[in-house]
Design an enzyme around this catalytic site. Sequence first.
Site, PDB file in Angstrom:
ATOM      1  N   GLU A 283       0.851  -1.194   0.000  1.00 45.53           N
ATOM      2  CA  GLU A 283       0.000   0.000   0.000  1.00 45.53           C
ATOM      3  C   GLU A 283       0.887   1.245   0.000  1.00 45.53           C
ATOM      4  OE1 GLU A 283      -2.998   1.973   3.190  1.00 45.53           O
ATOM      5  OE2 GLU A 283      -3.531  -0.062   2.571  1.00 45.53           O
TER       6      GLU A 283
ATOM      7  N   ASP B  96     -15.507   5.255   9.361  1.00 48.39           N
ATOM      8  CA  ASP B  96     -15.331   3.811   9.455  1.00 48.39           C
ATOM      9  C   ASP B  96     -16.599   3.153   8.905  1.00 48.39           C
ATOM     10  OD1 ASP B  96     -12.778   3.686  10.592  1.00 48.39           O
ATOM     11  OD2 ASP B  96     -13.568   4.046  12.603  1.00 48.39           O
TER      12      ASP B  96
END
Length: 368
Positions: free
Chosen positions: A300, A350
Amino acid sequence: MKQYDYLIVGAGLFGATFAHQAKKRGKKCLVIDKRFHAGGNIYCKEEEGINVHYYGAHIFHTNDRDIWEFVNSFVEFNRYTNSPLANYKGKLYNLPFNMNTFYQLWGVTTPEEAQQKINEQIASLNIGEPQNLEEQALKLVGTDIYEKLIKGYTEKQWGRKATELPAFIIKRLPVRYTFDNNYFNDKYQGIPIGGYNKLTEGLLAGIDVQLNTNFFDDVEHFKSLAEKIVYTGPLDEYYNYQFGELEYRSLRFEHKRLETPNFQGNAVVNYNEREIPYTRIIEHKHFEFGTQPHTIITYEYPATWEKGMEPYYPLNDDKNSKRFKQYQELSEKESNVIFGGRLAEYRYYDMHQVIGSALVKAKRELGD
């Protein structure tokens, strides 16, 4: 009479949850998404039994029992606990900062010793009101934790020096004086057994979905299809960027298959040195305790966002917050458009928060 009650722009968690609630109340929905798949950033690509988190690691966690039961009504979640590791110059440290981390840093074995070490380091710095992220972090955890476990990772993630980042980004840092590597404090945590696509499929069951379909290719046509629109895309794009673009940080992913059953022994390992270009390596099989003879890993990389790239993290600084407020004021005047989700609301959410927001807005719109 229009063909649909709701046109939902975006098949991510917000759009899919709203569509599910509307269908339950007898409403007809069309969900469109410009990507080749539904699910937004929780999309998983199944590769020979391994569910690859295509847009980075997604670990579901919440304290809200109703939301936990809601997602488990579509797919059973496993017992996965997020316990990432940090690699700094070849040495491994447990996250979040806890007694295991302090033992690895200093060899201390009691909470009192660890607290004393951190307090001594903070006191020696004499920082008054923190003027930037570096000072804020140093004032919270001292020099050792900051230098090894915060500085490099943060500067990579945001693409700026820690001294140039606002202090408010790190309002607090979780410091635990227990031997507990569970990253989240939430009561409920896990990964859907069989991957997140099962959750998306459950939410969108029986609902018309068109993929590879961009709302902005023919706005008037799409508006003509439904009585109301639920819009989950970037808010500035909806208003043709008339006040300028809202800025983000982006990410880039590099997926690799390796002919080994276990590459790093953990789902997530962060790489905290500034000189290493990626922020973490994800090994997907560990999310579901896989025993396949091969593995798939993802590097990533943080990236500077440009128009056309996927926006991940909103830059909620003063300039962007003011710009967002201008767009928000326009959106509040709309009577036939409901805006929701991380892009339309320009905030980091989230997963459980996105679902919670969608449930609240659906209830407000549709009633119980």
